[in-house]
Design an enzyme around this catalytic site. Sequence first.
Site, PDB file in Angstrom:
ATOM      1  N   HIS A 119      70.531  72.965  23.315  1.00  0.00           N
ATOM      2  CA  HIS A 119      69.259  73.596  24.002  1.00  0.00           C
ATOM      3  C   HIS A 119      69.503  73.368  25.611  1.00  0.00           C
ATOM      4  CE1 HIS A 119      66.604  71.347  20.726  1.00  0.00           C
ATOM      5  NE2 HIS A 119      67.284  73.033  20.898  1.00  0.00           N
ATOM      6  N   ALA A 231      71.521  54.492  15.864  1.00  0.00           N
ATOM      7  CA  ALA A 231      72.921  54.752  15.964  1.00  0.00           C
ATOM      8  C   ALA A 231      73.825  53.998  16.626  1.00  0.00           C
ATOM      9  CB  ALA A 231      72.944  56.360  16.536  1.00  0.00           C
TER      10      ALA A 231
END
Length: 240
Positions: A119, A231
């Site tokens: 992106h 995470a």
Amino acid sequence: MDPTIARVRDLLHQASSIAALTGAGISAESGIPTFRGPGGVWRTYRAENLATPEAFANDPKLVWEWYNFRRGIIAGVKPNAGHRALAELEQRKENFSLITQNVDGLHDRAGSRNLLKIHGDIWTLRCTVCARERSATATPLPELPPHCACGGMERPGVVWFGEGLPGQIWIDAQRAAQHAQMLLVIGTSAVVYPAAGLAALAKRSGAAVVEINIAETPVSAQADYSLRGPAAEILPQLVP
Ligand code: BV8
Ligand code: ZN
């Protein structure tokens, strides 16, 4: 240690070809608001409504104020243990590809090298006239919108909604997902395509899909292992 985390750690240790797909969630613990969480709103705008060519054509200065604001936040934070664990995993594995939807540059700063930025990159500016790209890390930028040496107005070097992903990078990302023995899907709501389709592609190609997220997503049902948690806590346990 959670037995599923231990199982995934062992599988990761045995695998020789691994791919990871990351989203905004891996940067959340560094202090960067996610796209679709409460931080996805700026002034009265939703991120998805600003990250479009139409919004930029309509009001380039407003869109640049949003990117300038985000660049300022990112410049003030650091990669976290999750980013570092992925950089460490890359060092240990002969085949490791990191596919990221994030534009923040934290994977680079954590030491990741084989990085597929599908992106784009918030630190890159691209001229809307001559298409020349340059890295500009000043926060705040000296002028909004910034201008190219040719006089043309520059845009953020990111992929907006409705825009195609960078050709070769997207081809490489699909190839990485197809050839991986394991695909780690980390901190993404898996609603943005074509990126979100990488999990199904990896699965079809025989990979074990591991999701790491604090919440359920459309990938959870197709994942072989769903590790529920942050995470920055889980990844260091997988890469001890
Ligand atoms: C394309 C860069 C075609 C910019 C981004 C209708 C009209 C137009 C288009 C479409 C449409 N319908 C569908 C589409 C396609 C569209 C799309 O998928 N839309 C969705 C919203 C329905 N896709 C596109 O437009 C793509 N292009 O299709 O082009 C084409 C093809 C050829 C030629 C021409 C055109 C382009 C998509 C790229 C858009 N750009 N970003 C910028 O950043 O400013 S997308 C944006 O969303 C970010 O990149 C972000 O990375 C991405 C995905 O979001 P996430 O990363 O998942 O973040 P999110 O906040 O959503 O979720 C965070 C997750 O983390 C959550 O799951 C949360 O639980 C978890 N989490 C939080 N904390 C933690 C955590 N997990 C672990 N630990 C934690 N601590
Ligand atoms: Zn130019």
